[in-house]
Design an enzyme around this catalytic site. Sequence first.
Site, short mmCIF file in Angstrom:
data_model
loop_
_atom_site.label_atom_id
_atom_site.label_comp_id
_atom_site.label_asym_id
_atom_site.label_seq_id
_atom_site.Cartn_x
_atom_site.Cartn_y
_atom_site.Cartn_z
N ASP A 15 -8.62 -16.44 -22.07
CA ASP A 15 -7.96 -16.06 -23.32
C ASP A 15 -8.76 -16.55 -24.53
OD1 ASP A 15 -5.69 -17.05 -21.21
OD2 ASP A 15 -5.17 -15.13 -22.14
N GLU A 271 -11.10 -11.96 -17.23
CA GLU A 271 -11.43 -10.86 -18.14
C GLU A 271 -12.72 -11.10 -18.92
OE1 GLU A 271 -9.45 -8.68 -22.04
OE2 GLU A 271 -8.20 -9.13 -20.31
#
Length: 379
Positions: A15, A271
């Site tokens: 994140d 990610e």
Amino acid sequence: MRWDIFCSVVDNYGDIGVTWRLARQLAAEHGLAVRLWVDEPAAFARLCPQADAALAQQWLAGVEVCRWTADFPSVAAADVVIEAFACTLPARYVEAMAARVEPPLWLNLEYLSAEDWVPGCHGLPSPQPGGLQKFFFFPGFVPGTGGLLREAGLLERRRQFQADAGARQAFLAGLGVPPVAGAWLISLFAYENPVLGPWLDALAQGAQPVQLLVPRGRIEGDLYRWLGVAAAQAGDCWQRGSLHLHLLPFVSQDDYDRLLWSCDFNAVRGEDSFVRAQWAGRPLLWHIYQQEEGAHWDKLDAFLALYRAALPPLAGEALTAWWHAWNGRGDMAQAWQALCGQAEALAAHAQDWCREQASRPDLATALVQFHRNWLSCAA
């Protein structure tokens, strides 16, 4: 024009990795005043060694980085507000948003997915209390989505680095990785994974020399169990058959990019590293974050279907088997052996995929354009 980005660190650097890259790019390339709110400064400091985790406020790379505390301060809301990955904005800040004469653009920056429903949901509004409106903004791989994070000049810097054998060797030497004649270089950044052992067995027993470069992280426990050691430190190395293992320090984002550029294969997770591996133009192995009831499999297979569409059938099947085995469905040793026979096709395809994705607007540019369109509609 002021932008506020809120990041709640819930996934071990993914994140904060995405939001820090985004904040820097918005400030550097679009001339925006960006304030990044982070609830775990220690995690941020590992990605950005220049940061001081003890400070409540600091300026780094043109970005104002602020500590997001439970007792949130009374501050003026920005013109554009991004809540990253569905984090919940502080109630006091939402009140400040509603108090503005001109309401801000409120964006929920969603997780990356290749699922076919994403383009239909990208940009949709969601009415909120206090007369505010929030829009869902989806990164993605196809037209109709927000694209991928990609700084200006990134691929040219990668091209120059990969074309310079001396630069690559000097970089690896700085990490304590000596050259091994004829070896494939593989980087490994992953969550805990019980199938690491069978893969390491296959690498050690194979005819192809391999140097496995492992930045410190959550996979270390599985690595130590396979090696039969209690602990290790960055710089330690071991050889088992054809496999040379190197434990690397946790590096900055820029150095992690160079690590990916240096390798022939990259095993990544989550990610942020997943996207950076695609910009490296090398075959990759994705360890997807597991979700309840196996929901992550839909995301993994949706990406595979898109990514392998232009691959020769045998290469596509080998890649799928490798990814499935790494994520818990299949035999990792067998999958690796099949994949090795398709290495050339996979390497060429990784370059083609990178060029295809780079032909689309990057995520930061798409966000700025969305704001401009929103202002035009509101005028």
